[in-house]
Design an enzyme around this catalytic site. Sequence first.
Site, PDB file in Angstrom:
ATOM      1  N   ASP A 196      -8.908   6.510   9.606  1.00  0.00           N
ATOM      2  CA  ASP A 196      -9.845   5.464   9.181  1.00  0.00           C
ATOM      3  C   ASP A 196      -9.846   4.300  10.159  1.00  0.00           C
ATOM      4  O   ASP A 196     -10.717   3.435  10.097  1.00  0.00           O
ATOM      5  CB  ASP A 196      -9.474   4.973   7.778  1.00  0.00           C
ATOM      6  CG  ASP A 196     -10.492   3.990   7.218  1.00  0.00           C
ATOM      7  OD1 ASP A 196     -11.695   4.319   7.247  1.00  0.00           O
ATOM      8  OD2 ASP A 196     -10.096   2.899   6.764  1.00  0.00           O
ATOM      9  N   GLU A 213     -12.351  -0.195  18.126  1.00  0.00           N
ATOM     10  CA  GLU A 213     -13.427   0.008  17.158  1.00  0.00           C
ATOM     11  C   GLU A 213     -14.656  -0.796  17.568  1.00  0.00           C
ATOM     12  O   GLU A 213     -14.515  -1.920  18.053  1.00  0.00           O
ATOM     13  CB  GLU A 213     -12.953  -0.406  15.753  1.00  0.00           C
ATOM     14  CG  GLU A 213     -11.804   0.453  15.261  1.00  0.00           C
ATOM     15  CD  GLU A 213     -11.340   0.094  13.851  1.00  0.00           C
ATOM     16  OE1 GLU A 213     -11.988  -0.762  13.206  1.00  0.00           O
ATOM     17  OE2 GLU A 213     -10.343   0.677  13.398  1.00  0.00           O
ATOM     18  N   ILE A 248       0.830  -1.206   0.000  1.00  0.00           N
ATOM     19  CA  ILE A 248       0.000   0.000   0.000  1.00  0.00           C
ATOM     20  C   ILE A 248       0.860   1.249   0.000  1.00  0.00           C
ATOM     21  O   ILE A 248       0.601   2.199  -0.751  1.00  0.00           O
ATOM     22  CB  ILE A 248      -0.958  -0.005   1.204  1.00  0.00           C
ATOM     23  CG1 ILE A 248      -1.908  -1.202   1.108  1.00  0.00           C
ATOM     24  CG2 ILE A 248      -1.755   1.299   1.271  1.00  0.00           C
ATOM     25  CD1 ILE A 248      -2.748  -1.435   2.352  1.00  0.00           C
ATOM     26  N   ASP A 261      11.223   2.551   6.211  1.00  0.00           N
ATOM     27  CA  ASP A 261      10.909   1.131   6.210  1.00  0.00           C
ATOM     28  C   ASP A 261      12.215   0.362   6.366  1.00  0.00           C
ATOM     29  O   ASP A 261      13.084   0.427   5.483  1.00  0.00           O
ATOM     30  CB  ASP A 261      10.206   0.718   4.907  1.00  0.00           C
ATOM     31  CG  ASP A 261       9.608  -0.677   4.989  1.00  0.00           C
ATOM     32  OD1 ASP A 261      10.322  -1.589   5.454  1.00  0.00           O
ATOM     33  OD2 ASP A 261       8.452  -0.854   4.612  1.00  0.00           O
ATOM     34  N   HIS A 303     -13.412   2.826   9.234  1.00  0.00           N
ATOM     35  CA  HIS A 303     -12.619   1.700   8.733  1.00  0.00           C
ATOM     36  C   HIS A 303     -13.088   1.271   7.340  1.00  0.00           C
ATOM     37  O   HIS A 303     -13.491   0.126   7.115  1.00  0.00           O
ATOM     38  CB  HIS A 303     -12.675   0.511   9.692  1.00  0.00           C
ATOM     39  CG  HIS A 303     -11.465  -0.374   9.597  1.00  0.00           C
ATOM     40  ND1 HIS A 303     -10.930  -1.025  10.664  1.00  0.00           N
ATOM     41  CD2 HIS A 303     -10.680  -0.719   8.526  1.00  0.00           C
ATOM     42  CE1 HIS A 303      -9.876  -1.741  10.289  1.00  0.00           C
ATOM     43  NE2 HIS A 303      -9.705  -1.563   8.989  1.00  0.00           N
ATOM     44  N   LEU A 304     -12.994   2.212   6.413  1.00  0.00           N
ATOM     45  CA  LEU A 304     -13.469   1.994   5.043  1.00  0.00           C
ATOM     46  C   LEU A 304     -12.359   1.671   4.055  1.00  0.00           C
ATOM     47  O   LEU A 304     -12.620   1.568   2.860  1.00  0.00           O
ATOM     48  CB  LEU A 304     -14.216   3.248   4.552  1.00  0.00           C
ATOM     49  CG  LEU A 304     -15.455   3.672   5.336  1.00  0.00           C
ATOM     50  CD1 LEU A 304     -16.033   4.957   4.745  1.00  0.00           C
ATOM     51  CD2 LEU A 304     -16.495   2.571   5.333  1.00  0.00           C
ATOM     52  N   GLY A 305     -11.129   1.507   4.538  1.00  0.00           N
ATOM     53  CA  GLY A 305      -9.993   1.337   3.637  1.00  0.00           C
ATOM     54  C   GLY A 305     -10.175   0.270   2.578  1.00  0.00           C
ATOM     55  O   GLY A 305      -9.792   0.447   1.424  1.00  0.00           O
ATOM     56  N   ALA A 306     -10.763  -0.847   2.951  1.00  0.00           N
ATOM     57  CA  ALA A 306     -10.947  -1.951   1.998  1.00  0.00           C
ATOM     58  C   ALA A 306     -12.376  -2.039   1.494  1.00  0.00           C
ATOM     59  O   ALA A 306     -12.735  -3.000   0.816  1.00  0.00           O
ATOM     60  CB  ALA A 306     -10.552  -3.273   2.653  1.00  0.00           C
ATOM     61  N   ARG A 313      -3.338   0.800  11.000  1.00  0.00           N
ATOM     62  CA  ARG A 313      -3.798   0.170  12.226  1.00  0.00           C
ATOM     63  C   ARG A 313      -3.971   1.247  13.293  1.00  0.00           C
ATOM     64  O   ARG A 313      -3.121   2.128  13.458  1.00  0.00           O
ATOM     65  CB  ARG A 313      -2.794  -0.873  12.729  1.00  0.00           C
ATOM     66  CG  ARG A 313      -2.413  -1.919  11.708  1.00  0.00           C
ATOM     67  CD  ARG A 313      -3.572  -2.782  11.311  1.00  0.00           C
ATOM     68  NE  ARG A 313      -3.984  -3.688  12.369  1.00  0.00           N
ATOM     69  CZ  ARG A 313      -5.007  -4.526  12.261  1.00  0.00           C
ATOM     70  NH1 ARG A 313      -5.712  -4.543  11.142  1.00  0.00           N
ATOM     71  NH2 ARG A 313      -5.330  -5.324  13.251  1.00  0.00           N
ATOM     72  N   CYS A 352      -4.542   5.002   7.693  1.00  0.00           N
ATOM     73  CA  CYS A 352      -5.454   3.982   7.149  1.00  0.00           C
ATOM     74  C   CYS A 352      -4.885   2.594   7.409  1.00  0.00           C
ATOM     75  O   CYS A 352      -5.262   1.628   6.738  1.00  0.00           O
ATOM     76  CB  CYS A 352      -5.657   4.185   5.646  1.00  0.00           C
ATOM     77  SG  CYS A 352      -6.635   5.623   5.225  1.00  0.00           S
TER      78      CYS A 352
END
Length: 390
Positions: free
Chosen positions: A258, A263, A154, A173, A282-285, A234, A232
């Site tokens: 998100d 939750e 992502i 990273d 929590h609409l990411g997916a 965790r 978006c």
Amino acid sequence: MDKLKVLVTDPIDREGLKSLEKHQNIDLHYEINPSSDKLEKALKGVGAWLVRSETQVTGEWMKKAESLRLIGRAGVGVDNIDIQAATLRGIAVINSPSANTIAACEHTLGLMLALSRNIPQADADVKSGNWQRTKWMGTELQGKTLGIVGLGRIGREVAKRALGFGMRVLAMDPFISHEQAKELGVELAELKRLLGQSDFVTLHAPASDKTRYLINKDSISWFKPGARLINCARGELIEEAALVQAIESERLAGAALDVFEKEPLRADSALRKLSQVILTPHLGASTQEAQSKVASELSESVIAFHERGIALNALNLPGFDADTLKSLGEFLNLAETLGRFLGQIIDSGIKEFICSFQGDFKPSQRRPLFVASLKGLLSTMLAQGVTYIS
């Protein structure tokens, strides 16, 4: 080939599961949101159990599912699955890591645009009868610096699109080399430098003991004044109380979230009262395409497990990601066959197992080949079935 009984207990896109329905050696059953009694009955003879986030797959349920060898999560997060218990029982736990990549990436970009131009706030203001153009003055993305924490699937897609907006991209990273970052057109930076130079920061790191509260009171002090934060990934990555304080003190200009520590987000959460914060549930997916892709990817993994014994994207079997296994082709089967051959010709016990490689095999390819050959060897000696997990 024996039939594999597959049980689905959460709503999963049925169009994406059609390949399982059509497979002559797979017996697909649906028992959506079952009671405990119904679930216990349904689990008899089940070899693969597919869920989303609603079903709690505990060690106790695994004990009752004596034939269970695979647990599949339609999505990414596996907080509802006891991975340790699964590993102890030789059960592979897989997810669908790439299916929601574009959906999560686009949601991230959408939130960043909404944050930069105050779109939700302006919409609500106009609908309430106002017309205040100067109040909702925004800022452009072009020429700004975006900091990406976590350059996985992502994060990389977000980077590509941010470059298209004319942004400078910094990334943190630990698993990405400078060469890889250069190929992506981004610059690697430590967290403190990234936060200090970025106008926008977006989080795409996994949840772990090391990343819990990555954004806290101390790290917020490293942010560039007036920066904006997007998450978006965790909810555990952000200490929400510290974020609220940073917004209220105007240390940060805004945030778009998100995901949350708990939750659903509590009704009395202070985040709900901040006009500078954009919240989505929590609409990411949550796109039609992503839901179909998640189911299709999971179906492919179940078929690969049944036909070849390979658990693609197994979370309790590091190194067995889909891309690596695809690159190995038939070498994986060859390694297991050689292990079986070795087990049939030796006439003594085993003290040590060493696997030698001839040819151009990358380090990431060697572990799966080693495990495959060891699985082949042990399968000739042990009465109980040997899996890649056990």
